[in-house]
Scaffold this motif. Sequence first.
Motif, PDB file in Angstrom:
ATOM      1  N   ALA A  59      46.162  41.778  28.212  1.00 14.69           N
ATOM      2  CA  ALA A  59      45.421  40.808  28.761  1.00 14.69           C
ATOM      3  C   ALA A  59      46.184  39.305  28.475  1.00 14.69           C
ATOM      4  O   ALA A  59      45.841  38.387  29.037  1.00 14.69           O
ATOM      5  CB  ALA A  59      43.982  40.490  28.625  1.00 14.69           C
TER       6      ALA A  59
ATOM      7  N   ASP B 221      47.559  37.535  31.367  1.00 19.88           N
ATOM      8  CA  ASP B 221      46.608  36.708  32.074  1.00 19.88           C
ATOM      9  C   ASP B 221      46.172  35.475  31.673  1.00 19.88           C
ATOM     10  O   ASP B 221      45.675  34.366  32.312  1.00 19.88           O
ATOM     11  CB  ASP B 221      45.188  37.440  32.479  1.00 19.88           C
ATOM     12  N   ARG B 222      46.391  35.163  30.242  1.00 20.09           N
ATOM     13  CA  ARG B 222      45.848  34.015  29.364  1.00 20.09           C
ATOM     14  C   ARG B 222      47.322  33.011  29.446  1.00 20.09           C
ATOM     15  O   ARG B 222      47.037  31.794  29.637  1.00 20.09           O
ATOM     16  CB  ARG B 222      45.492  34.457  28.099  1.00 20.09           C
TER      17      ARG B 222
ATOM     18  N   THR C 101      41.855  31.738  32.378  1.00 12.62           N
ATOM     19  CA  THR C 101      41.422  33.190  32.417  1.00 12.62           C
ATOM     20  C   THR C 101      41.164  33.745  31.267  1.00 12.62           C
ATOM     21  O   THR C 101      42.075  33.922  30.478  1.00 12.62           O
ATOM     22  CB  THR C 101      42.479  34.095  33.303  1.00 12.62           C
TER      23      THR C 101
ATOM     24  N   SER D 115      40.417  37.165  30.376  1.00  9.06           N
ATOM     25  CA  SER D 115      40.529  38.643  30.796  1.00  9.06           C
ATOM     26  C   SER D 115      40.533  39.475  29.606  1.00  9.06           C
ATOM     27  O   SER D 115      40.917  39.322  28.487  1.00  9.06           O
ATOM     28  CB  SER D 115      41.701  38.675  31.785  1.00  9.06           C
ATOM     29  N   SER D 116      40.262  40.667  29.922  1.00  9.00           N
ATOM     30  CA  SER D 116      40.142  41.820  28.910  1.00  9.00           C
ATOM     31  C   SER D 116      40.021  43.203  29.394  1.00  9.00           C
ATOM     32  O   SER D 116      39.598  43.017  30.512  1.00  9.00           O
ATOM     33  CB  SER D 116      38.808  41.527  27.887  1.00  9.00           C
TER      34      SER D 116
ATOM     35  N   LYS E 120      36.353  43.979  30.485  1.00  3.71           N
ATOM     36  CA  LYS E 120      36.013  42.937  31.656  1.00  3.71           C
ATOM     37  C   LYS E 120      36.804  43.497  32.876  1.00  3.71           C
ATOM     38  O   LYS E 120      36.213  43.717  34.096  1.00  3.71           O
ATOM     39  CB  LYS E 120      36.577  41.431  31.506  1.00  3.71           C
ATOM     40  N   ALA E 121      38.070  43.854  32.866  1.00  7.10           N
ATOM     41  CA  ALA E 121      38.740  44.548  33.806  1.00  7.10           C
ATOM     42  C   ALA E 121      38.025  45.870  34.395  1.00  7.10           C
ATOM     43  O   ALA E 121      38.042  46.300  35.612  1.00  7.10           O
ATOM     44  CB  ALA E 121      40.126  44.894  33.508  1.00  7.10           C
TER      45      ALA E 121
ATOM     46  N   ASP F  77      42.339  42.642  41.697  1.00  7.78           N
ATOM     47  CA  ASP F  77      41.952  41.514  41.221  1.00  7.78           C
ATOM     48  C   ASP F  77      43.270  40.797  40.963  1.00  7.78           C
ATOM     49  O   ASP F  77      43.454  41.012  39.902  1.00  7.78           O
ATOM     50  CB  ASP F  77      40.939  41.490  40.218  1.00  7.78           C
TER      51      ASP F  77
ATOM     52  N   GLN G 174      43.401  39.105  37.248  1.00  8.17           N
ATOM     53  CA  GLN G 174      43.332  40.055  36.205  1.00  8.17           C
ATOM     54  C   GLN G 174      44.255  41.215  36.144  1.00  8.17           C
ATOM     55  O   GLN G 174      43.915  42.087  35.555  1.00  8.17           O
ATOM     56  CB  GLN G 174      41.939  40.751  35.884  1.00  8.17           C
TER      57      GLN G 174
ATOM     58  N   ALA H 295      45.494  42.649  32.633  1.00  3.98           N
ATOM     59  CA  ALA H 295      44.526  43.582  31.972  1.00  3.98           C
ATOM     60  C   ALA H 295      44.451  44.982  32.794  1.00  3.98           C
ATOM     61  O   ALA H 295      44.372  45.968  32.429  1.00  3.98           O
ATOM     62  CB  ALA H 295      43.160  43.102  31.760  1.00  3.98           C
TER      63      ALA H 295
END
Length: 389
Positions: free
Chosen positions: A62, A65-66, A190, A192-193, A196-197, A319, A322, A325
Amino acid sequence: MISRHLVLLTAAIAVIGANSLTLSPIAAAVAASFPGRSAADVMTAAAVYGLATAGSALLLAALADRIGAERALMRALLVLSVSLGLGAVSPALWTLIAAQGLAGLAAGVALPSIYTLTAQVAAKGRESQTLSFVLTGWTLSLVVGVGLAALLADLLHWRAVFTVLALVAVVLALGISRCRHWGISAGGETRSSSLKALRIPGIRSVLLNVAAYMTAFYGLYTYLGPHLGEVLQLPASFAGLAIAVYGLGFGVAAPLGRLVDRHGASAAACVSFAGLMLVYLGLMAAAELPLVLLALCLAWGVGNHLGLNLLMRQLAELDPVQRGAIMGLYSAITYLCVFAGALLYRPIFTHYGFAACAWASAMLVLPALGWALGQWRRKQAALRCRSET
């Protein structure tokens, strides 16, 4: 025209794949450098690498995404180069195992980042064609990387293999850092994890299909060599040829990605998964016919490439925010299925043989075919509704 971005991404997959695949053919040479150690002991490093990759993909992917997928990939390649360098100078086997564990952590971040960047640099309408090109990196690692590694180990030393891979990883990291216009913002807000995904609508059914699909492949692939060598009493070179033919099929399927873009992913998925089921059933029927098995390995590579392309494309489109992730979940499942396939197929192979393993693989592809047919029917129903209105 092939862009610099795609060349870098394909080369990155080739380096990661080469590291994961080359230890097996040079294991005896590595063991000779560590008194009292066997080739089987050396392969512990491969097992640690796989587990580290799965864990990293699940927990660290993830990051793409960050901080941005290109930054995550660049840093992962630098860590990979350090780990490969440590492997090259390992004074004992445990340090080589630790180095491969670190390489696995890097690969677990790098692979999802590569798949994320591939989806984001692909031109609209050419998503499958672009992904197919990048996936040929696995063919390069299998057909070219493994062969060159064995040659280097024979001509120079096994440490030269890891040294060369480390240098290539550094060059790729520098190339990615200087390459602009990845089509995404660097860094982000974002959060994300993986957990969460997993809440994204539709992702669980696709991931279940990925798990079944990968177990079908790795389970049968694991026991192809033992079947050819121990059951059919063929030389090791024939098993190597079968793997090379599979890799060739995987590579030559790359241009077919444009057909997926042209005719639609749902229709292509139905044809691809049905075709792959037929290939597995063919492998079952031809289990005692070496030359037919060899020909089917080519078709196996083609079918596996197309099916993999379609599953990854479906995940990438769920998505975009994300993607890191999501692709981390995909990579984690893939590496876990390496172990699951070998474990689950062992009693099948031991008691019932290779043909039964091939039948099991065909049945494991069946859910993916059912899912594809469902997607196609929904798309056709939507088209009919639009035409009526």
